[in-house]
Every structure is written in C-alpha cells, then in structure tokens.
Design a protein around this motif. Structure first.
Motif, short mmCIF file in Angstrom:
data_model
loop_
_atom_site.label_atom_id
_atom_site.label_comp_id
_atom_site.label_asym_id
_atom_site.label_seq_id
_atom_site.Cartn_x
_atom_site.Cartn_y
_atom_site.Cartn_z
N LYS A 160 -30.10 -39.06 1.08
CA LYS A 160 -29.35 -38.44 2.17
C LYS A 160 -30.29 -37.80 3.18
O LYS A 160 -30.20 -38.06 4.39
CB LYS A 160 -28.37 -37.40 1.63
CG LYS A 160 -27.57 -36.72 2.72
CD LYS A 160 -26.61 -35.68 2.15
CE LYS A 160 -25.83 -34.97 3.24
NZ LYS A 160 -24.92 -33.94 2.69
N LYS A 170 -32.47 -40.28 5.18
CA LYS A 170 -31.77 -40.88 6.31
C LYS A 170 -31.70 -39.91 7.49
O LYS A 170 -31.88 -40.31 8.64
CB LYS A 170 -30.35 -41.29 5.89
CG LYS A 170 -30.28 -42.55 5.05
CD LYS A 170 -28.84 -42.90 4.70
CE LYS A 170 -28.03 -43.27 5.92
NZ LYS A 170 -26.65 -43.67 5.58
N GLU A 171 -31.44 -38.65 7.20
CA GLU A 171 -31.37 -37.65 8.28
C GLU A 171 -32.72 -37.51 8.97
O GLU A 171 -32.80 -37.41 10.20
CB GLU A 171 -30.93 -36.30 7.70
CG GLU A 171 -29.48 -36.25 7.23
CD GLU A 171 -28.50 -36.52 8.37
OE1 GLU A 171 -28.72 -36.01 9.48
OE2 GLU A 171 -27.53 -37.28 8.15
#
Length: 361
Positions: A146, A149-150
C-alpha cells in the motif's frame, strides 16, 4: 546533460551563444534553426530543456510559435532574444507562456544567470526525487504494498515537475531504483533472472510510461517476494521435520529447532502452526506416541523402558499422555494388538504423512 536549442536567423548570434554555452557544465546545444520551418522540425525532433528564441524571427506570429512550443514540450523553458525596441512584444510573449528574455547584446553574465537559474531549479527537483526514492525502496523491502504504491505516486508527481519529456533527467531516479531493487533481490534471495527483467524494463522507462510501468514491476516484485517466501518457508518446515524425526526421542524443544534453522522460536512456532495445522509441542508429542505404539506392537519392551526411550522420566506420566492421545493405556493397547493377530498396524512404515497431508518424514 541539459539540452538547449537556438532559434535565430542571424548565424553570428547563434555562434556567439554557442561559444558562451560551451563553457558551462552540464549544458549542450543540441540543435539550431534559422527559420520557422527549421524551428518547427527542430522542436518536434528534440526534447529541449531550454530554447533561445529570436522574437523577430521571420515568417511567423511569435506568440503562436511560443504556444506551439509549450503545447508540444511543456517543460521547455523559452527564453526570448530581443532588443530595447521590442518591449511590448516581450511582455505580450511572456503573458502567452515565455519564461524569460535577454536583451541585446546578450551579456555573458546574463546568459549564465538565466541558464543557472533553470539548472538550479531542476537540480533541486532532482535531489527531491532521489530523496523520495529511498522510502519507496524501504516500503518494498518491508513488503508494504500500500505505502509502496503511494510513494510511487509521489515520485511520479515530482517527475512531472522535473522531466516530462526529458529522459536524461530520469536517470538519477531509475538508477536509484535499480540499485535499491538490487539490494532487495540479494537480501531476500530473489531470482537473478527477475532482477535482470526488472532492470531492463526500468532502463527503458520514459516520463510518460514511468508510473504504469513501475506499477506493473511493483506488482511483480511483490508476487515474486511472496512466492520466494513460500518456497523458503517450505524448505524451513521440511528441515524442521527432518530435525524432529532425528531427535524427538531425546525430547527436542522448539528453541533447539529454531536455533537449527536460524529463526526465532516465536516465528518458527507461528510458521509451524500455519503449515501443519498443529503446534510444535503437540506434533513432537504425537511423534513420540506413534513411536511408542510401534514399540508396543513390535517389541516386548516394558512400558517403563519405552517411556525412558522416549525421554519420559516417569512411566505414569507417559501412560497418562498416551491414554489422552490414543484413548487407552499403553498396556491395554499392547494387549489389544496381541489379541488381534490379523492386524498389520505393527508393521513399521518407511514414510509417514504428517496430519495436514502435505509432508513426508
């Protein structure tokens, strides 16, 4: 290297600019044009960081040309070349997208100043890019998809400010990512072929394909890490099972098995339970009881000796554990087997299935 175009119909002006720019580090004149036609072709075939543009170049509306250049290469800095009598045109051109201007006779210090101003801006953005690559690599190492990706989005946003169409400005970023992934591949023992595959893809990224390509690579990295981890876990469990099989009669402990495979007892306990659906202590106990059953069926050893053989110091405690698992005492178990001469249960098997059906010992 930062690419500069020269668009001026006077060759003497272009030559003077080339002499001045030649002395600057990280700067290269990659093309020059003397007419609008040449200028349009030059702009389409290059990825300039900066263009020196004569405001009075014949044959076009200068404002239209600036808008065309900006639409085609948004990050190209357009510096107008003009004289003292063109102030109205300069201000209009600046309003329509030009980034600055130089007044004839173009003093060397003014050229240095305007180019260095741009270079310092790009350098600052590039340093920021390299700084945000580090946490991106760190999140991958921690297997945090997560946040990886950020962080990739943050890198992409920064790239659009620095090098929308300039592949050379991508090099520090891609090199940092390749280096970081190389470290991850070595430490996590990922396939060398995968590392080469990712490196090849990253080396051919441009600013427009950076996010989509890196996202595909990121997903493949996490899949590969997961698959690799599963293989490593399988090898660990098989090593532990083999270790238990050689040592369970002596009373092997979780701590001893964990030390054997170089893991913490806590991690091994969780991994063992996940893979075999039984905790470590219960598994060892069941292997002991299976061995006890074999000895009760195939030998005349006293129950006390069998208990000692399996590292139970008290026969009563051994009998209690045996009855809890088998349902009868060791003595009754032996009697039942002797009363059933047709039973083949006493025959020792070379390989045994572990309870979850996936393992041999």
């Amino acid at each position: 290297m930062y690419n500069i175009l020269l668009i001026d119909d006077e060759i003497i002006v272009r030559e003077a600019l080339k002499v001045i720019l030649k002395d600057m580090e990280n700067v290269e004149v990659v093309g020059e044009a003397a007419s609008v036609e040449e200028a349009l072709a030059l702009i389409e075939s290059n990825s300039p960081d900066m263009t020196f543009l004569d405001i009075k170049i014949p044959g076009t509306d200068i404002v239209y040309l600036i808008k065309f250049m900006k639409r085609l290469k948004p990050k190209n800095k357009v510096i107008l070349l003009t004289d003292y009598g063109s102030s109205d045109f300069v201000f209009k051109a600046l309003e329509m997208g030009a980034d600055g201007y130089l007044l004839k006779p173009y003093p060397q210090k003014d050229i240095y100043k305007i180019v260095n101003l741009y270079l310092s801006q790009v350098s600052s953005h590039t340093e920021n890019l390299e700084q945000i690559v580090e946490p991106f690599i760190d999140y991958i190492y921690k297997e945090d998809f997560k946040n990886s990706k950020e962080q990739l989005k943050a890198i992409t946003e920064q790239l659009t400010l620095v090098c929308a169409n300039n592949s050379h400005a991508l090099c520090p970023v891609t090199n940092s990512i390749i280096k970081g992934l190389g470290t991850i591949c070595r430490e996590k023992q990922l396939l060398f072929s995968k590392r080469l595959e990712w490196k090849e893809k990253i080396q051919h990224i441009n600013a427009n394909t950076f996010e989509s390509t890196m996202l595909c690579i990121l997903e493949d990295i996490f899949k590969t890490m997961k698959d690799t981890e599963s293989i490593k876990e399988i090898k660990v469990i098989q090593s532990v099972l083999n270790y238990i099989e050689k040592n369970f009669q002596k009373g092997v402990t979780l701590e001893e098995a964990a030390e054997f495979v170089h893991l913490s007892p806590f991690y091994l306990s969780k991994l063992f339970k996940k893979e075999l659906k039984i905790n470590f202590v219960n598994y060892v106990t069941e292997r002991k009881i299976q061995k006890a059953k074999d000895l009760l069926e195939s030998t005349d050893m006293p129950v006390l000796n069998i208990a000692l053989e399996l590292n139970y110091q008290e026969a009563n405690y051994f009998s209690k554990v045996f009855k809890k698992i088998v349902g009868v005492t060791p003595t009754d178990y032996r009697k039942e087997k002797k009363d059933n001469p047709n039973s083949t249960a006493h025959l020792l098997k070379r390989n045994n299935y572990i309870p979850n059906g996936n393992w041999y010992v």
